[in-house]
Write an enzyme that holds these catalytic residues in place. Structure first.
Site, short mmCIF file in Angstrom:
data_model
loop_
_atom_site.label_atom_id
_atom_site.label_comp_id
_atom_site.label_asym_id
_atom_site.label_seq_id
_atom_site.Cartn_x
_atom_site.Cartn_y
_atom_site.Cartn_z
N TYR A 56 0.81 -1.22 0.00
CA TYR A 56 0.00 0.00 0.00
C TYR A 56 0.85 1.28 0.00
O TYR A 56 0.32 2.37 -0.23
CB TYR A 56 -0.98 0.02 1.19
CG TYR A 56 -1.88 -1.20 1.24
CD1 TYR A 56 -2.09 -2.00 0.12
CD2 TYR A 56 -2.50 -1.57 2.43
CE1 TYR A 56 -2.89 -3.12 0.18
CE2 TYR A 56 -3.31 -2.69 2.49
CZ TYR A 56 -3.50 -3.46 1.37
OH TYR A 56 -4.29 -4.59 1.44
N SER A 206 -12.32 -5.59 1.23
CA SER A 206 -13.31 -4.89 0.35
C SER A 206 -14.73 -5.30 0.74
O SER A 206 -15.55 -5.67 -0.12
CB SER A 206 -13.03 -5.19 -1.12
OG SER A 206 -11.72 -4.82 -1.48
N GLY A 209 -17.55 -3.76 -1.13
CA GLY A 209 -17.49 -3.87 -2.60
C GLY A 209 -16.73 -2.70 -3.22
O GLY A 209 -17.12 -2.18 -4.25
N ARG A 210 -15.62 -2.31 -2.56
CA ARG A 210 -14.78 -1.18 -3.00
C ARG A 210 -15.58 0.12 -3.04
O ARG A 210 -15.31 1.01 -3.82
CB ARG A 210 -14.13 -1.47 -4.35
CG ARG A 210 -13.25 -2.71 -4.32
CD ARG A 210 -12.39 -2.86 -5.54
NE ARG A 210 -11.57 -4.07 -5.47
CZ ARG A 210 -10.41 -4.16 -4.84
NH1 ARG A 210 -9.92 -3.12 -4.22
NH2 ARG A 210 -9.74 -5.30 -4.82
N1 LIG Z 1 -5.51 -8.71 0.98
C1 LIG Z 1 -5.80 -8.09 -0.13
O1 LIG Z 1 -5.43 -8.51 -1.23
C2 LIG Z 1 -6.62 -6.82 -0.06
C3 LIG Z 1 -7.19 -6.27 -1.22
C4 LIG Z 1 -7.97 -5.11 -1.10
C5 LIG Z 1 -8.15 -4.52 0.14
N2 LIG Z 1 -7.57 -5.06 1.26
C6 LIG Z 1 -7.76 -4.46 2.60
O2 LIG Z 1 -9.15 -4.31 2.85
C7 LIG Z 1 -9.45 -2.97 3.21
C8 LIG Z 1 -10.86 -2.60 2.77
O3 LIG Z 1 -11.05 -2.85 1.39
P1 LIG Z 1 -11.21 -1.70 0.31
O4 LIG Z 1 -10.73 -0.41 0.87
O5 LIG Z 1 -10.64 -2.24 -0.94
O6 LIG Z 1 -12.76 -1.64 0.01
P2 LIG Z 1 -14.08 -1.34 0.85
O7 LIG Z 1 -13.81 -1.27 2.29
O8 LIG Z 1 -15.08 -2.30 0.35
O9 LIG Z 1 -14.50 0.09 0.28
C9 LIG Z 1 -13.70 1.22 0.39
C10 LIG Z 1 -14.33 2.35 -0.40
O10 LIG Z 1 -15.60 2.64 0.15
C11 LIG Z 1 -15.70 4.03 0.49
N3 LIG Z 1 -16.46 4.08 1.75
C12 LIG Z 1 -16.17 3.46 2.91
N4 LIG Z 1 -17.12 3.68 3.82
C13 LIG Z 1 -18.05 4.45 3.23
C14 LIG Z 1 -19.28 5.01 3.65
N5 LIG Z 1 -19.76 4.79 4.88
N6 LIG Z 1 -19.99 5.77 2.77
C15 LIG Z 1 -19.53 5.99 1.52
N7 LIG Z 1 -18.36 5.49 1.06
C16 LIG Z 1 -17.62 4.73 1.91
C17 LIG Z 1 -14.28 4.51 0.63
O11 LIG Z 1 -14.17 5.85 0.26
P3 LIG Z 1 -13.66 6.97 1.28
O12 LIG Z 1 -12.24 6.68 1.58
O13 LIG Z 1 -13.84 8.22 0.50
O14 LIG Z 1 -14.55 6.88 2.47
C18 LIG Z 1 -13.53 3.63 -0.37
O15 LIG Z 1 -13.58 4.20 -1.64
C19 LIG Z 1 -8.33 -2.16 2.53
O16 LIG Z 1 -8.18 -0.90 3.12
C20 LIG Z 1 -7.14 -3.07 2.74
O17 LIG Z 1 -6.63 -2.90 4.05
C21 LIG Z 1 -6.83 -6.21 1.16
#
Ligand SMILES: NC(=O)c1ccc[n+]([C@@H]2O[C@H](COP(=O)([O-])OP(=O)(O)OC[C@H]3O[C@@H](n4cnc5c(N)ncnc54)[C@H](OP(=O)(O)O)[C@@H]3O)[C@@H](O)[C@H]2O)c1
Length: 332
Positions: A56, A206, A209-210
């Protein structure tokens, strides 16, 4: 906030964690002060499980440094999870792996420094490396545990056979993989069964769903150039329309309960098993408050049934574009 156990090695964490990836990459620009405020707000609200990775920070340590700085005053009270396993010289990043023993050790030393700590709570292999037997990887992490530099071993994006082989060498506490109302593959393969059998926890990444499962979405081309959702299949053409319609229907279920669709999506994950701890990501303290509120939501059987009717198999469009991380549940 309630706590949940991950694995059989004694780790307990808040039932909802915080993913910090978006504070350095993937979803457009971020602001360091806001990121730090978000991490600290999460901690105030009872979140003690924070997720980062070497990847990251594009190998610069940016994301780990941010997290280390944010939790410096209460480091002993939180669980810091980071990951090794990508080749940081690959272009584009994410297309080559490196879990060679010397690299695992190098990443561990860097992570300790960047996180400003003398132990890493959870050290994950981010993705299997086809060139390094998993037994060797598990052996090195086992040594780091013996040396007190790491407390718990995690795997990510890993298939069942590999999980079993790793666990036989060094007990695995959790698997991190994509799982959400949108991404349901884990329900149809033998990974879930393996985790249950071995007592390994599940950390869905995620989980929103991102961001699609918040309703705050726009067509792919409207995201910033460096935002991965420009190329995410769920945001393209017919898929986007199908997923938007499903999210609107989920929003109706949520509204009837007086909650947001993000809360509904997180509560749905918490309802799939006591061994599940999602790590939603956000750069905003306000949105962290909304997401953490999901820990107090109870879904009824009728709610769960309705969600199943709306999305019986998850979203339209696969989780990664062809060629990128395509072997996410690979066995090595
Ligand atoms: N192991 C792996 O391969 C892998 C892959 C992907 C992710 N990850 C981990 O999983 C974590 C979470 O996954 P992710 O960040 O990909 O996806 P996520 O949590 O599904 O979604 C994140 C997105 O949602 C938005 N968001 C979050 N809460 C919100 C809310 N209440 N209202 C509106 N928008 C909202 C965020 O924008 P804002 O920032 O603008 O709020 C961001 O764009 C990552 O941070 C990482 O640590 C691991």
């Amino acid at each position: 906030m309630q706590t949940r156990s991950l694995g059989q090695q004694g780790l307990k964490v808040s039932s909802i964690g915080l993913g910090t990836m978006g504070m350095s990459m993937a979803y457009g620009p971020s602001n360091e002060d806001e990121a730090i405020a978000t991490i600290r707000r999460a901690y105030e609200l009872g979140v003690n499980f924070f997720d980062t990775a070497e990847l990251y920070g594009y190998g610069t340590g940016h994301n780990e440094q941010l997290l280390g700085k944010a939790v410096k005053d209460f480091r002993e009270k939180v669980v810091l999870a980071t990951k090794f396993g990508f080749d940081m010289t690959a272009e584009p990043l994410g297309t080559r792996f490196n879990s060679r023993p010397e690299n695992i050790r190098k990443v561990a030393e860097n992570s300790l420094r960047y996180l400003q700590t003398d132990y890493i709570d959870v050290f994950y292999q981010h993705i299997p490396d086809p060139d390094v037997p998993i037994e060797e990887v598990a052996g090195v992490v086992g040594e780091l545990i013996q040396e007190g530099k790491v407390k718990y071993f995690g795997l990510s994006n890993t298939g069942s056979k590999t999980i079993r082989k790793a666990h036989a060498v060094t007990p695995v506490s959790m698997l991190q993989t994509e799982y959400s109302v949108f991404e349901r593959e884990i329900e149809d393969n033998d990974i879930r069964m393996t985790l249950n059998e071995l007592g390994i926890g599940l950390v869905p990444y995620s989980p929103l769903g991102r961001g699609f499962l918040t309703g705050a979405v726009k067509p792919a081309q409207e995201y910033a150039e460096d935002d991965m959702r420009r190329h995410d299949e769920r945001w393209q053409g017919e898929n986007y329309i199908y997923n938007l319609r499903a999210t609107e229907q989920l929003n109706e279920v949520a509204s009837n309960k007086g909650i947001s669709v993000a809360e509904l999506a997180l509560a749905w994950l918490l309802a799939q098993g006591e061994d599940i701890v999602p790590i939603p990501g956000t750069r905003s303290a306000k949105r962290v408050e909304q997401n953490v509120a999901a820990a107090n939501v109870n879904l009824t059987e009728a709610d769960l049934q309705r969600i199943k009717e709306i999305l019986p198999h998850g979203s339209a469009g696969s989780r990664y574009p062809a060629g990128m991380m395509e072997n996410f549940t690979r066995d090595s």
